[in-house]
Scaffold this motif. Structure first.
Motif, PDB file in Angstrom:
ATOM      1  N   LYS A 140       0.646  -1.376  -0.079  1.00  0.00           N
ATOM      2  CA  LYS A 140       0.158  -0.282  -0.116  1.00  0.00           C
ATOM      3  C   LYS A 140       0.912   1.301  -0.106  1.00  0.00           C
ATOM      4  O   LYS A 140       0.738   2.368  -0.906  1.00  0.00           O
ATOM      5  N   GLU A 141       1.882   1.629   0.890  1.00  0.00           N
ATOM      6  CA  GLU A 141       2.914   1.989   0.811  1.00  0.00           C
ATOM      7  C   GLU A 141       3.717   2.470  -0.662  1.00  0.00           C
ATOM      8  O   GLU A 141       3.852   3.825  -0.674  1.00  0.00           O
ATOM      9  N   ARG A 142       3.949   1.414  -1.186  1.00  0.00           N
ATOM     10  CA  ARG A 142       5.371   1.716  -2.382  1.00  0.00           C
ATOM     11  C   ARG A 142       3.865   2.148  -3.409  1.00  0.00           C
ATOM     12  O   ARG A 142       4.248   2.964  -4.484  1.00  0.00           O
ATOM     13  N   LEU A 143       2.502   1.435  -3.311  1.00  0.00           N
ATOM     14  CA  LEU A 143       1.456   2.445  -4.477  1.00  0.00           C
ATOM     15  C   LEU A 143       1.165   3.236  -4.126  1.00  0.00           C
ATOM     16  O   LEU A 143       1.359   4.294  -5.382  1.00  0.00           O
ATOM     17  N   GLN A 144       1.392   4.259  -3.364  1.00  0.00           N
ATOM     18  CA  GLN A 144       1.168   5.475  -2.815  1.00  0.00           C
ATOM     19  C   GLN A 144       1.868   6.415  -3.439  1.00  0.00           C
ATOM     20  O   GLN A 144       2.078   7.361  -3.487  1.00  0.00           O
ATOM     21  N   THR A 145       4.161   6.013  -2.358  1.00  0.00           N
ATOM     22  CA  THR A 145       5.024   6.441  -3.399  1.00  0.00           C
ATOM     23  C   THR A 145       4.434   7.080  -4.901  1.00  0.00           C
ATOM     24  O   THR A 145       4.364   7.300  -5.177  1.00  0.00           O
ATOM     25  N   HIS A 146       4.455   5.947  -5.948  1.00  0.00           N
ATOM     26  CA  HIS A 146       4.073   6.017  -6.773  1.00  0.00           C
ATOM     27  C   HIS A 146       3.124   7.196  -7.230  1.00  0.00           C
ATOM     28  O   HIS A 146       3.025   8.320  -8.440  1.00  0.00           O
ATOM     29  N   LEU A 147       1.975   7.027  -6.995  1.00  0.00           N
ATOM     30  CA  LEU A 147       0.629   7.465  -6.687  1.00  0.00           C
ATOM     31  C   LEU A 147       1.091   9.376  -7.041  1.00  0.00           C
ATOM     32  O   LEU A 147       0.711  10.318  -7.539  1.00  0.00           O
ATOM     33  N   SER A 148       2.062   9.861  -5.558  1.00  0.00           N
ATOM     34  CA  SER A 148       2.244  10.794  -5.561  1.00  0.00           C
ATOM     35  C   SER A 148       3.610  11.383  -6.561  1.00  0.00           C
ATOM     36  O   SER A 148       3.846  12.860  -6.569  1.00  0.00           O
ATOM     37  N   GLN A 149       4.194  10.547  -7.395  1.00  0.00           N
ATOM     38  CA  GLN A 149       4.391  10.916  -8.466  1.00  0.00           C
ATOM     39  C   GLN A 149       4.375  11.244  -9.768  1.00  0.00           C
ATOM     40  O   GLN A 149       4.445  12.000 -10.446  1.00  0.00           O
ATOM     41  N   ILE A 150       3.530  10.240 -10.003  1.00  0.00           N
ATOM     42  CA  ILE A 150       2.391  10.073 -11.131  1.00  0.00           C
ATOM     43  C   ILE A 150       1.363  11.167 -11.079  1.00  0.00           C
ATOM     44  O   ILE A 150       0.915  11.455 -12.218  1.00  0.00           O
ATOM     45  N   ALA A 151       0.975  11.341 -10.195  1.00  0.00           N
ATOM     46  CA  ALA A 151      -0.713  12.141 -10.200  1.00  0.00           C
ATOM     47  C   ALA A 151      -0.196  13.305 -10.246  1.00  0.00           C
ATOM     48  O   ALA A 151       0.371  14.671  -9.262  1.00  0.00           O
ATOM     49  N   ARG A 152      -0.153  14.219 -11.474  1.00  0.00           N
ATOM     50  CA  ARG A 152       0.511  15.931 -11.714  1.00  0.00           C
ATOM     51  C   ARG A 152      -0.263  16.202 -13.098  1.00  0.00           C
ATOM     52  O   ARG A 152      -0.413  15.145 -14.372  1.00  0.00           O
ATOM     53  N   ALA A 205      -2.507  11.938 -18.902  1.00  0.00           N
ATOM     54  CA  ALA A 205      -3.444  12.525 -18.447  1.00  0.00           C
ATOM     55  C   ALA A 205      -3.937  13.624 -19.333  1.00  0.00           C
ATOM     56  O   ALA A 205      -4.103  14.211 -20.191  1.00  0.00           O
ATOM     57  N   VAL A 206      -5.645  13.339 -18.789  1.00  0.00           N
ATOM     58  CA  VAL A 206      -6.434  15.680 -19.855  1.00  0.00           C
ATOM     59  C   VAL A 206      -5.839  16.099 -19.810  1.00  0.00           C
ATOM     60  O   VAL A 206      -5.616  16.160 -18.317  1.00  0.00           O
ATOM     61  N   PRO A 207      -5.765  17.702 -20.309  1.00  0.00           N
ATOM     62  CA  PRO A 207      -5.721  18.566 -19.376  1.00  0.00           C
ATOM     63  C   PRO A 207      -6.313  18.841 -18.572  1.00  0.00           C
ATOM     64  O   PRO A 207      -7.014  18.669 -18.593  1.00  0.00           O
ATOM     65  N   GLY A 208      -5.644  20.114 -17.679  1.00  0.00           N
ATOM     66  CA  GLY A 208      -6.105  20.468 -16.489  1.00  0.00           C
ATOM     67  C   GLY A 208      -6.592  19.838 -15.245  1.00  0.00           C
ATOM     68  O   GLY A 208      -7.854  19.855 -14.273  1.00  0.00           O
ATOM     69  N   THR A 209      -5.936  17.791 -15.777  1.00  0.00           N
ATOM     70  CA  THR A 209      -6.339  16.572 -14.058  1.00  0.00           C
ATOM     71  C   THR A 209      -4.945  16.647 -14.056  1.00  0.00           C
ATOM     72  O   THR A 209      -3.785  15.778 -14.885  1.00  0.00           O
ATOM     73  N   PRO A 210      -5.166  16.228 -11.910  1.00  0.00           N
ATOM     74  CA  PRO A 210      -3.600  15.151 -12.414  1.00  0.00           C
ATOM     75  C   PRO A 210      -3.788  13.696 -12.422  1.00  0.00           C
ATOM     76  O   PRO A 210      -2.939  13.357 -11.884  1.00  0.00           O
ATOM     77  N   GLY A 211      -4.726  13.515 -13.154  1.00  0.00           N
ATOM     78  CA  GLY A 211      -5.070  12.565 -12.739  1.00  0.00           C
ATOM     79  C   GLY A 211      -4.814  11.146 -12.311  1.00  0.00           C
ATOM     80  O   GLY A 211      -4.154  10.056 -12.323  1.00  0.00           O
ATOM     81  N   ALA A 212      -5.291  11.282 -11.037  1.00  0.00           N
ATOM     82  CA  ALA A 212      -5.395   9.776 -10.066  1.00  0.00           C
ATOM     83  C   ALA A 212      -5.449   8.561  -9.956  1.00  0.00           C
ATOM     84  O   ALA A 212      -4.841   8.056 -10.799  1.00  0.00           O
TER      85      ALA A 212
END
Length: 282
Positions: free
Chosen positions: A4-16, A85-92
């Motif tokens: 779960k922590e590793r997935l969260q780490t990936h999300l924090s890098q990718i969701a932008r 991801a589409v423009p204007g969203t962090p696409g989490a």
């Protein structure tokens, strides 16, 4: 770190913001992050394709099967997730969740191979009409490369157990639950046995799962075609989409509010564990 922590780490890098045209810095950052993560487990192949004058990249990691070294000719299982991801969203949810699970599956299967060779692919330009997967599927078809199965990871992290939170294209609402607390598997008719088997593996780890086989390349219910599996259906491959059903459940779909805070990380972790178990059983 646990899963779960590793997935969260990936999300924090990718969701932008990472639209390939409007947010090129974010797009490049995420591309590099994926490349570095995959490169821990082998050499990353880059499949380039042109969109107009723009050069785009699918990132590919091949992992050997258990039987590597023995003489076996098993076709690979291709697991893909789009990273744009589409423009204007962090696409989490759309589709940082799919990429995060792709990266964790690469870690798991690098450490302990599956029965089949695996090909993990991060697709670009999905939001512009499945362009990365279409270019790649055409390439495989042209080389007459068989696949045991193609699996598209498309939005895996949004769960809502409220009654009435799940909608469907008619008439599916008659056959499926009206609360959005399950992960869905949608495949062409060639994948029915895999749909049943993978669904069972996901349920075994405690995550609700529903499956739907669709005839005729999904053309009857076009909503079933809205991800990177569709070009593989069109090219005649057995392919499955794994999804939380996107806009049929998630109110943040394609909006600035598609943020990590809206995700259910226990659900995402369970989906990842269930998929790993399911792939090992194939």
């Amino acid at each position: 770190m646990n899963l779960k922590e590793r997935l969260q780490t990936h999300l924090s890098q990718i969701a932008r913001e990472r639209d390939p045209y409007m947010a090129t810095a974010g797009h490049f950052f995420v591309q590099e992050y994926i490349r570095q993560q995959l490169a821990q487990w082998g050499s990353v192949e880059i499949h380039t394709f042109l969109v107009g004058r723009k050069t785009c990249q699918n990132l590919i990691l091949n992992l050997p099967s258990q039987a590597e070294g023995k003489k076996t000719d098993l076709s690979p299982i291709l697991i893909g997730a789009h990273y744009d991801a589409v423009p204007g969203t962090p696409g989490a949810d759309d589709n940082a969740t799919g990429v995060a699970v792709l990266l964790e599956l690469s870690r798991k299967f690098a450490a302990a191979p599956a029965r089949y060779p695996l090909r993990l692919v991060a697709f670009d330009m999905e939001e512009y009409g499945l362009l990365g997967s279409a270019a790649y599927a055409a390439n495989l078809r042209q080389q007459q490369q068989p696949l045991r199965l193609m699996m598209s990871l498309e939005m895996l992290g949004y769960r809502d157990a409220t009654p009435g939170s799940q909608s469907y294209p008619p008439p599916l609402e008659r056959f499926y639950p009206n609360q959005g607390d399950f992960i869905a598997l949608i495949g062409n008719l060639r994948t029915v046995r895999d749909l049943i088997s993978i669904s069972r593996s996901i349920r075994k780890v405690g995550i609700a799962s529903q499956w739907l086989p669709v005839p005729n390349r999904g053309l009857i219910v076009t909503q079933t075609r809205r991800s990177d599996h569709a070009p593989f259906w069109d090219a005649g491959y057995p392919a499955i989409m794994v999804t939380d059903t996107a806009f049929l459940r998630n109110p943040h779909y394609h909006k600035p509010s598609d943020a990590i805070a809206t995700l259910d990380l226990d659900f995402l972790t369970g989906v990842c564990e269930g998929l790993e178990a399911g792939i090992r059983r194939l």
